[in-house]
Design a protein around this motif. Sequence first.
Motif, PDB file in Angstrom:
ATOM      1  N   ILE A  37      -3.881  -5.667  -3.081  1.00 50.50           N
ATOM      2  CA  ILE A  37      -3.233  -4.805  -4.065  1.00 50.50           C
ATOM      3  C   ILE A  37      -4.263  -4.179  -4.995  1.00 50.50           C
ATOM      4  N   ILE A  53       1.389  -1.381 -12.987  1.00 55.07           N
ATOM      5  CA  ILE A  53       0.340  -0.465 -12.553  1.00 55.07           C
ATOM      6  C   ILE A  53       0.672   0.939 -13.041  1.00 55.07           C
ATOM      7  N   ILE A 111       2.202   1.772  -3.640  1.00 54.56           N
ATOM      8  CA  ILE A 111       1.134   2.214  -4.539  1.00 54.56           C
ATOM      9  C   ILE A 111       0.746   3.661  -4.254  1.00 54.56           C
ATOM     10  N   ASN A 162      -5.974  -1.333  -3.180  1.00 50.88           N
ATOM     11  CA  ASN A 162      -5.151  -0.140  -3.045  1.00 50.88           C
ATOM     12  C   ASN A 162      -4.921   0.560  -4.375  1.00 50.88           C
ATOM     13  N   VAL A 163      -4.856  -0.202  -5.447  1.00 45.17           N
ATOM     14  CA  VAL A 163      -4.758   0.406  -6.787  1.00 45.17           C
ATOM     15  C   VAL A 163      -5.993   1.258  -7.058  1.00 45.17           C
ATOM     16  N   SER A 221       0.820  -1.207   0.000  1.00 44.87           N
ATOM     17  CA  SER A 221       0.000   0.000   0.000  1.00 44.87           C
ATOM     18  C   SER A 221       0.859   1.265   0.000  1.00 44.87           C
ATOM     19  N   CYS A 228       3.456   6.112  -5.460  1.00 42.79           N
ATOM     20  CA  CYS A 228       3.522   6.138  -6.927  1.00 42.79           C
ATOM     21  C   CYS A 228       2.310   6.863  -7.511  1.00 42.79           C
TER      22      CYS A 228
END
Length: 236
Positions: free
Chosen positions: A176, A208, A150, A179-180, A147, A153
């Motif tokens: 994942i 991602i 992500i 969180n994306v 997390s 980023c």
Amino acid sequence: MCMGTNSNREPVFRFREFSVVNNMAGMKVGTDGVLLGAWADGDGCAKALDVGTGCGLIALMLAQRYKALKVLGIDIMDNAVCEAAENFKLSPWNDRLSARCIDFNSLDYSFGKFDMVVSNPPFFTTALHSPDSARKAARHGVNLAFSDIIRRCAGTLLAEDGRLCMISPSDAGGDIEFNVALNGMCVQRRTDVFTRQGAPARRIMWQIGKKACTMKHDSLLIGSDEYKLLTSPFYL
């Protein structure tokens, strides 16, 4: 200051175009790192960040694959950074590789944005912790979580057209994906990694990005012809 060795580690791993000394970094060179380094797409990227670089394996693989790519490898372990720096120095791409002892969560904006962020991050957040501090930091999510990567980023760390490439245990897939979505990002590519036919996937490799996309979803079997083709530029 670099100090200490780990006698349980293989001292040198030899690949086709470079060698990796892995005597002080917390985690031994393994299939996960080789897979991610061979799979991650750096086409069109000029500047990459390798988070938790360890001995520098993934950074070296990316430098071999992409002749104009500059890679900064960061790690919180002094010994790992010293080892990565030495591996970089002895490689054919020493002018494009650098290693710094920096906590990813404290990375400031002076480094600018990256076209690519790649990471083989800590696993096993709920497992029993290893008594070896370096191995503990490398194996467990005590210092870095999916997390965290992500979220940062999704902010200002990654360029608008940049990509985050990482590998995870298969049971972290739901977390994942959550969180994306939570951070307004998109899974561009997902590869489920299997160790044998008919068994559940053991790992997932992720690409991602920030822009809306249609995900490409495929799979890879360790030992298959596809796997051998992917890793053949590296393994002797």
